[in-house]
Design a protein around this motif. Structure first.
Motif, mmCIF file in Angstrom:
data_model
loop_
_atom_site.group_PDB
_atom_site.id
_atom_site.type_symbol
_atom_site.label_atom_id
_atom_site.label_comp_id
_atom_site.label_asym_id
_atom_site.label_seq_id
_atom_site.Cartn_x
_atom_site.Cartn_y
_atom_site.Cartn_z
ATOM 1 N N TYR A 157 0.850 -1.196 0.000
ATOM 2 C CA TYR A 157 0.000 0.000 0.000
ATOM 3 C C TYR A 157 0.879 1.237 0.000
ATOM 4 N N THR A 201 -3.494 4.066 -2.245
ATOM 5 C CA THR A 201 -3.820 3.045 -3.236
ATOM 6 C C THR A 201 -2.999 1.811 -2.881
ATOM 7 N N ILE A 228 -5.366 -3.763 -8.292
ATOM 8 C CA ILE A 228 -5.230 -2.461 -7.648
ATOM 9 C C ILE A 228 -6.529 -2.159 -6.920
ATOM 10 N N SER A 229 -6.421 -1.752 -5.659
ATOM 11 C CA SER A 229 -7.616 -1.548 -4.850
ATOM 12 C C SER A 229 -7.414 -0.379 -3.895
ATOM 13 N N VAL A 261 -8.476 2.756 -3.905
ATOM 14 C CA VAL A 261 -8.098 4.050 -4.493
ATOM 15 C C VAL A 261 -8.913 5.114 -3.763
ATOM 16 N N ALA A 310 -4.955 10.608 -6.850
ATOM 17 C CA ALA A 310 -5.337 9.250 -7.264
ATOM 18 C C ALA A 310 -4.589 8.831 -8.521
ATOM 19 N N ILE A 354 -2.153 5.620 -8.575
ATOM 20 C CA ILE A 354 -2.427 4.500 -9.478
ATOM 21 C C ILE A 354 -1.240 4.273 -10.406
ATOM 22 N N THR A 356 1.504 2.621 -8.347
ATOM 23 C CA THR A 356 1.164 1.245 -7.980
ATOM 24 C C THR A 356 1.222 0.329 -9.198
ATOM 25 N N TYR A 409 -9.631 5.951 -14.890
ATOM 26 C CA TYR A 409 -8.851 4.770 -15.250
ATOM 27 C C TYR A 409 -8.625 4.694 -16.763
#
Length: 224
Positions: free
Chosen positions: A133, A146, A158-159, A161, A173, A177, A180, A206
């Motif tokens: 994380y 994230t 990926i979780s 957010v 964000a 992202i 990550t 996204y």
């Protein structure tokens, strides 16, 4: 090219390939242990009733991800949520201007406080141990995170957010992202994610970063 068929049943294969140590295996159904996530999956939705009844003794609200499960006779019908599964095949080139740190035990209370604002049902006490994380701090306050959740041999989800409501609109964000996803690529794995199909803001974010829709995926909320 990596075999994407495991992503058609991501919870099942995460619990089979990389997260088997965190699995409660009822045979026809596999669930994450309750302090990790509230998710489970099956390869045969006609044989889920017994496992659902057993798991309900451990957790009052949980989800089966995939096809509609068969419920115990005494249970209410499950509630369906539809998500989009999205995937990306190349590193992201979005500029990172903030200081991003990998979160550890010293940041645990900050992490839990922020996730409770957005994911009170989904984020459990040990969810953060399923992967790495990352976060952004401002004035010693954790304002955006994230991380990684479900993992198979070749794919990492990926979780979480999350940006604090008081700090939206700064691109945190997108940067998290990017960071990550690129870390996942460095491990020779492919990032994917899930987002509610009605959540148009994040879906567009996204897409701008390069994620593409792979398929719809159903979440069945079960409560006893």
């Amino acid at each position: 090219m990596k075999n994407e068929s495991v992503l058609d049943n991501p919870v099942w294969y995460a619990l089979t390939e990389q997260h088997d140590a965190h699995c409660i295996d009822y045979g026809a159904v596999k669930f994450y242990k309750t302090d990790f996530t509230p998710f489970g999956a099956t390869q045969n939705p006609e044989e889920t009733a017994s496992a659902i009844e057993q798991h309900s003794r451990l957790l009052k609200i949980f989800f089966i991800v995939g096809n509609k499960p068969t419920m115990p006779a005494s249970f209410k019908p499950p509630i369906k949520y539809v998500g989009l599964q999205m995937i990306i095949y190349h590193k992201i080139k979005y500029p990172i201007t903030e200081t991003i740190i990998e979160l550890n035990e010293a940041h645990y209370q900050d992490l839990m406080a922020l996730t409770k604002l957005v994911y009170p049902e989904f984020f459990k006490p040990k969810t953060n141990t399923l992967g790495r994380y990352y976060g952004i701090y401002k004035n010693e306050k954790l304002v955006a995170i994230t991380g990684e959740r479900m993992q198979t041999n070749n794919f990492i989800e990926i979780s979480a957010v999350i940006t604090h409501p008081d700090f939206l609109g700064h691109g945190y964000a997108k940067q998290l992202i990017t960071h990550t996803a690129n870390k996942i690529f460095e491990n020779n794995k492919i990032p994917f994610l899930h987002v509610d199909e009605t959540n148009l803001g994040p879906i567009n974010l996204y897409k701008k970063l390069g994620f593409v829709r792979r398929r719809k995926i159903e979440y069945w909320k079960i409560s006893c």
